[in-house]
Design a protein around this motif. Sequence first.
Motif, PDB file in Angstrom:
ATOM      1  N   LEU A   9      12.812 -10.105  15.311  1.00 33.65           N
ATOM      2  CA  LEU A   9      13.938 -10.758  15.950  1.00 33.65           C
ATOM      3  C   LEU A   9      14.715  -9.772  16.821  1.00 33.65           C
ATOM      4  N   LEU A  90      11.373 -13.544  12.271  1.00 32.14           N
ATOM      5  CA  LEU A  90      11.354 -14.320  13.505  1.00 32.14           C
ATOM      6  C   LEU A  90      10.725 -15.696  13.294  1.00 32.14           C
ATOM      7  N   VAL A  94      12.518 -19.274  14.335  1.00 33.63           N
ATOM      8  CA  VAL A  94      11.915 -20.237  15.266  1.00 33.63           C
ATOM      9  C   VAL A  94      11.667 -21.575  14.571  1.00 33.63           C
ATOM     10  N   PHE A 117      19.322 -15.374  20.364  1.00 37.76           N
ATOM     11  CA  PHE A 117      17.901 -15.674  20.477  1.00 37.76           C
ATOM     12  C   PHE A 117      17.796 -17.116  20.944  1.00 37.76           C
ATOM     13  N   TRP A 119      15.536 -20.408  23.164  1.00 34.36           N
ATOM     14  CA  TRP A 119      14.206 -20.996  23.314  1.00 34.36           C
ATOM     15  C   TRP A 119      13.404 -20.237  24.369  1.00 34.36           C
ATOM     16  N   ASP A 121      13.566 -16.980  24.878  1.00 34.84           N
ATOM     17  CA  ASP A 121      13.065 -15.808  24.149  1.00 34.84           C
ATOM     18  C   ASP A 121      11.862 -16.196  23.290  1.00 34.84           C
ATOM     19  N   ALA A 122      11.936 -17.361  22.655  1.00 34.36           N
ATOM     20  CA  ALA A 122      10.822 -17.831  21.820  1.00 34.36           C
ATOM     21  C   ALA A 122       9.569 -18.058  22.664  1.00 34.36           C
ATOM     22  N   CYS A 123       9.738 -18.629  23.844  1.00 33.14           N
ATOM     23  CA  CYS A 123       8.587 -18.854  24.730  1.00 33.14           C
ATOM     24  C   CYS A 123       7.979 -17.530  25.191  1.00 33.14           C
ATOM     25  N   CYS A 125       7.974 -14.735  23.506  1.00 35.02           N
ATOM     26  CA  CYS A 125       7.227 -14.219  22.348  1.00 35.02           C
ATOM     27  C   CYS A 125       5.888 -14.935  22.208  1.00 35.02           C
TER      28      CYS A 125
END
Length: 143
Positions: A9, A90, A94, A117, A119, A121-123, A125
Amino acid sequence: MMTHDLPRLATAMTPFPYAVALDAPIDEAERLIAAHDIHHLPVTDEHEIVGIVTSHDLVESRSGKRRRHDLRVDDVCVKDVYVVDLHQPLASVVSTMADRHVSSAIVTRQGRLAGVFTWVDACRCLATLLGAGTPSEGGDDAA
């Protein structure tokens, strides 16, 4: 893929986020969001995290019946905010974001604001984990 290969994270979030006071005029939130090209802005009251305001919230506030100069961040922010500790896995963050249908998590370290954090940032990753990159020159990866 082994768990130790997964991003943490701390490396996936946007660190040192800007924040806006709960009692600030919404114009101040708009200025911060525009000046720093961000979409999620933590809201604080006496240094305590109390919510989040997004660029979408601010756009929606323009369509309301109240006069804009009367509006404060308190009037437009979301107070049911998802707050996580910096050391939370993480995958858990998510998963919870997806379950709760939220676009961001406010990250804290020892109870203090440390990052956001989102969405996006999630994409990023996910793209890294999937090995996204530039397709080979002149090749057809589907063939």
